[in-house]
Every structure is written in C-alpha cells, then in structure tokens.
Motif scaffolding. Structure first.
Motif, PDB file in Angstrom:
ATOM      1  N   UNK A  73       0.828  -1.148  -0.059  1.00 14.96           N
ATOM      2  CA  UNK A  73       0.044  -0.016   0.123  1.00 14.96           C
ATOM      3  C   UNK A  73       0.905   1.069   0.063  1.00 14.96           C
ATOM      4  N   UNK A  74       1.754   1.272   0.893  1.00 16.42           N
ATOM      5  CA  UNK A  74       2.934   2.275   0.903  1.00 16.42           C
ATOM      6  C   UNK A  74       3.347   2.821  -0.664  1.00 16.42           C
ATOM      7  N   UNK A  75       3.732   1.578  -1.247  1.00 17.79           N
ATOM      8  CA  UNK A  75       4.483   1.692  -2.718  1.00 17.79           C
ATOM      9  C   UNK A  75       3.390   2.115  -3.767  1.00 17.79           C
ATOM     10  N   UNK A  76       2.061   1.586  -3.516  1.00 17.02           N
ATOM     11  CA  UNK A  76       0.934   2.178  -4.379  1.00 17.02           C
ATOM     12  C   UNK A  76       0.736   3.471  -4.080  1.00 17.02           C
ATOM     13  N   UNK A  77       0.578   3.986  -2.878  1.00 17.70           N
ATOM     14  CA  UNK A  77       0.347   5.359  -2.552  1.00 17.70           C
ATOM     15  C   UNK A  77       1.469   6.372  -3.171  1.00 17.70           C
ATOM     16  N   UNK A  78       2.712   5.730  -2.891  1.00 10.33           N
ATOM     17  CA  UNK A  78       3.872   6.802  -3.369  1.00 10.33           C
ATOM     18  C   UNK A  78       3.633   6.993  -5.188  1.00 10.33           C
ATOM     19  N   UNK A  79       3.343   5.693  -5.802  1.00 10.28           N
ATOM     20  CA  UNK A  79       3.133   5.871  -7.269  1.00 10.28           C
ATOM     21  C   UNK A  79       1.989   5.950  -8.023  1.00 10.28           C
ATOM     22  N   UNK A  80       0.974   6.489  -7.072  1.00 18.79           N
ATOM     23  CA  UNK A  80      -0.221   6.854  -7.285  1.00 18.79           C
ATOM     24  C   UNK A  80      -1.223   5.660  -8.148  1.00 18.79           C
ATOM     25  N   UNK A  81      -1.093   4.453  -7.336  1.00 15.13           N
ATOM     26  CA  UNK A  81      -1.812   3.276  -8.063  1.00 15.13           C
ATOM     27  C   UNK A  81      -3.158   3.375  -7.022  1.00 15.13           C
ATOM     28  N   UNK A  82      -4.335   3.347  -7.764  1.00 15.63           N
ATOM     29  CA  UNK A  82      -5.449   3.411  -7.025  1.00 15.63           C
ATOM     30  C   UNK A  82      -6.534   2.333  -7.775  1.00 15.63           C
ATOM     31  N   UNK A  83      -7.685   2.123  -6.985  1.00 17.36           N
ATOM     32  CA  UNK A  83      -8.563   1.417  -7.489  1.00 17.36           C
ATOM     33  C   UNK A  83      -8.445  -0.213  -7.275  1.00 17.36           C
ATOM     34  N   UNK A  84      -8.840  -0.878  -8.179  1.00 15.58           N
ATOM     35  CA  UNK A  84      -8.684  -2.419  -8.209  1.00 15.58           C
ATOM     36  C   UNK A  84      -7.331  -3.063  -7.679  1.00 15.58           C
ATOM     37  N   UNK A  85      -6.286  -2.470  -8.353  1.00 17.53           N
ATOM     38  CA  UNK A  85      -5.031  -3.099  -7.776  1.00 17.53           C
ATOM     39  C   UNK A  85      -4.884  -3.279  -6.186  1.00 17.53           C
ATOM     40  N   UNK A  86      -5.177  -2.299  -5.590  1.00  8.49           N
ATOM     41  CA  UNK A  86      -4.893  -1.776  -4.347  1.00  8.49           C
ATOM     42  C   UNK A  86      -6.002  -2.970  -3.447  1.00  8.49           C
ATOM     43  N   UNK A  87      -7.188  -3.171  -3.841  1.00  6.12           N
ATOM     44  CA  UNK A  87      -7.960  -3.898  -3.277  1.00  6.12           C
ATOM     45  C   UNK A  87      -7.775  -5.600  -3.577  1.00  6.12           C
ATOM     46  N   UNK A  88      -7.193  -5.853  -4.463  1.00  2.49           N
ATOM     47  CA  UNK A  88      -7.099  -7.117  -4.811  1.00  2.49           C
ATOM     48  C   UNK A  88      -5.550  -7.819  -4.306  1.00  2.49           C
ATOM     49  N   UNK A  89      -4.860  -7.215  -3.221  1.00  2.00           N
ATOM     50  CA  UNK A  89      -3.815  -7.851  -2.866  1.00  2.00           C
ATOM     51  C   UNK A  89      -4.266  -8.926  -1.935  1.00  2.00           C
ATOM     52  N   UNK A  90      -3.639 -10.065  -2.257  1.00  2.00           N
ATOM     53  CA  UNK A  90      -3.906 -11.494  -1.377  1.00  2.00           C
ATOM     54  C   UNK A  90      -2.603 -12.006  -0.929  1.00  2.00           C
ATOM     55  N   UNK A  91      -2.533 -12.188   0.250  1.00  2.00           N
ATOM     56  CA  UNK A  91      -1.318 -13.056   0.776  1.00  2.00           C
ATOM     57  C   UNK A  91      -1.633 -14.367   1.242  1.00  2.00           C
ATOM     58  N   UNK A  92      -1.057 -15.477   0.838  1.00  2.00           N
ATOM     59  CA  UNK A  92      -1.411 -16.800   1.138  1.00  2.00           C
ATOM     60  C   UNK A  92      -0.070 -17.342   1.688  1.00  2.00           C
ATOM     61  N   UNK A  93      -0.230 -17.734   2.706  1.00  2.00           N
ATOM     62  CA  UNK A  93       1.153 -18.527   3.443  1.00  2.00           C
ATOM     63  C   UNK A  93       0.922 -20.119   3.025  1.00  2.00           C
ATOM     64  N   UNK A  94       2.189 -20.538   2.792  1.00  2.00           N
ATOM     65  CA  UNK A  94       2.359 -21.807   2.573  1.00  2.00           C
ATOM     66  C   UNK A  94       3.179 -22.383   3.703  1.00  2.00           C
ATOM     67  N   UNK A  95       3.602 -23.658   3.807  1.00  2.00           N
ATOM     68  CA  UNK A  95       4.614 -24.462   4.599  1.00  2.00           C
ATOM     69  C   UNK A  95       5.741 -23.810   4.694  1.00  2.00           C
ATOM     70  N   UNK A  96       6.482 -23.695   3.441  1.00  2.00           N
ATOM     71  CA  UNK A  96       7.872 -23.087   3.277  1.00  2.00           C
ATOM     72  C   UNK A  96       7.899 -21.676   2.377  1.00  2.00           C
ATOM     73  N   UNK A  97       6.688 -21.044   2.096  1.00  4.22           N
ATOM     74  CA  UNK A  97       6.823 -19.835   1.287  1.00  4.22           C
ATOM     75  C   UNK A  97       5.541 -18.952   1.551  1.00  4.22           C
ATOM     76  N   UNK A  98       5.644 -17.782   0.986  1.00  9.35           N
ATOM     77  CA  UNK A  98       4.709 -16.853   0.838  1.00  9.35           C
ATOM     78  C   UNK A  98       4.194 -16.491  -0.370  1.00  9.35           C
ATOM     79  N   UNK A  99       3.046 -16.505  -0.601  1.00  6.31           N
ATOM     80  CA  UNK A  99       2.519 -16.094  -2.290  1.00  6.31           C
ATOM     81  C   UNK A  99       1.666 -14.763  -1.850  1.00  6.31           C
ATOM     82  N   UNK A 100       2.086 -13.762  -2.754  1.00  7.48           N
ATOM     83  CA  UNK A 100       1.274 -12.232  -2.801  1.00  7.48           C
ATOM     84  C   UNK A 100       0.858 -12.368  -4.156  1.00  7.48           C
ATOM     85  N   UNK A 101      -0.226 -12.309  -4.285  1.00  8.24           N
ATOM     86  CA  UNK A 101      -1.068 -12.234  -5.591  1.00  8.24           C
ATOM     87  C   UNK A 101      -1.960 -10.742  -5.654  1.00  8.24           C
ATOM     88  N   UNK A 102      -1.591 -10.286  -6.848  1.00  6.82           N
ATOM     89  CA  UNK A 102      -2.526  -9.250  -7.143  1.00  6.82           C
ATOM     90  C   UNK A 102      -3.315  -9.535  -8.449  1.00  6.82           C
TER      91      UNK A 102
END
Length: 146
Positions: A73-102
C-alpha cells in the motif's frame, strides 16, 4: 514528352478527402484506445515494480499479512496506484513460502456501449522470487475454500 509529364503529374495529385478522413479516424481511434487503456497498464507496471521491490525484502517470510499489505500500500500510494489493484492484494502463507497475489479485472468503457475488459494477474512466490510477477499458482483452489 510534354504529354507524358502532364499525365504523370495528374497521377500525383495527392491524397483525396476521403483518404484523409480515413487516416484521421484511424488515428483518433488509436488515440482513444491509448487514453482509455493506458492508465490501467501503467498501474499494472507499478504493481509489477511493487512486487519486485517486496521480493528484495529479506524479512518477507517473517512479515505478517498486514505488514506485507502495508508495504505494498505504501508503494502504491507513492506511485499513485488506486482502485482495483489496491483492493486485490491477497497474501497466502504456505508451509515454506509466502504467495502474494494481485489478481484483478478492469472494465473500461471505450466507445458508447463497447467496453474493454483487461485482466491482470501478478504473483510473487517467495519460493521462486526470480520468477516474480508471473502467475505460477492457480488461485481458484484457494477461492473455493473461502
């Protein structure tokens, strides 16, 4: 020789009115498409850059979902990204990794009742950070569980 010159000059009169109108219409259509769809592709570029910057963070696996979303969100705010991309951030934790999806879809009206649908799917998997921003995991299986 004079007749040859006169007939060749007749063939070089230039563009007709209708040819000029066709070129103006095509140029206008291209300009309309760029002005309507361009901002969505600029936002998608900054989503890519935000995920790449997040991949450089050595503490990413230790961060909570809220901290990861806050960083993006901080990066998006600095670069003026608004709307759908900011709402669509999804973080999924796995056993040995993290998946960040937009993963989002935008519908932009183009001309009267004609809309353009643009679909963007960007992912960061900490197990393979060098493949940042390419979708590696089908998220439909996670959505069905929710």
């Amino acid at each position: 020789m004079s007749g040859y010159i006169r007939s060749s000059l007749r063939g070089q009169r230039g563009m007709s009115y209708w040819s000029l109108m066709l070129i103006v219409a095509v140029f206008g259509f291209i300009l309309t498409c760029v002005s309507k769809m361009g901002p969505a592709y600029i936002d998608a570029y900054y989503v890519d850059e935000g995920l790449k910057k997040l991949a450089e963070n050595p503490n990413l696996r230790d961060m909570t979902r809220g901290q990861i979303k806050s960083e993006l969100d901080r990066f998006f705010l600095i670069n003026n990204v608004r709307g759908e991309p900011t709402k669509a951030v999804q973080v999924i934790r796995g056993a040995d990794s993290v998946l960040v999806s937009v993963d989002y879809e935008l519908r932009q009206p183009l001309i009267r009742n004609v809309d353009v649908v643009m679909k963007f799917d960007k992912q960061l998997n900490t197990a393979k950070p060098e493949l940042c921003c390419e979708p590696l995991v089908d998220l439909e299986q996670f959505r069905k569980r929710d």
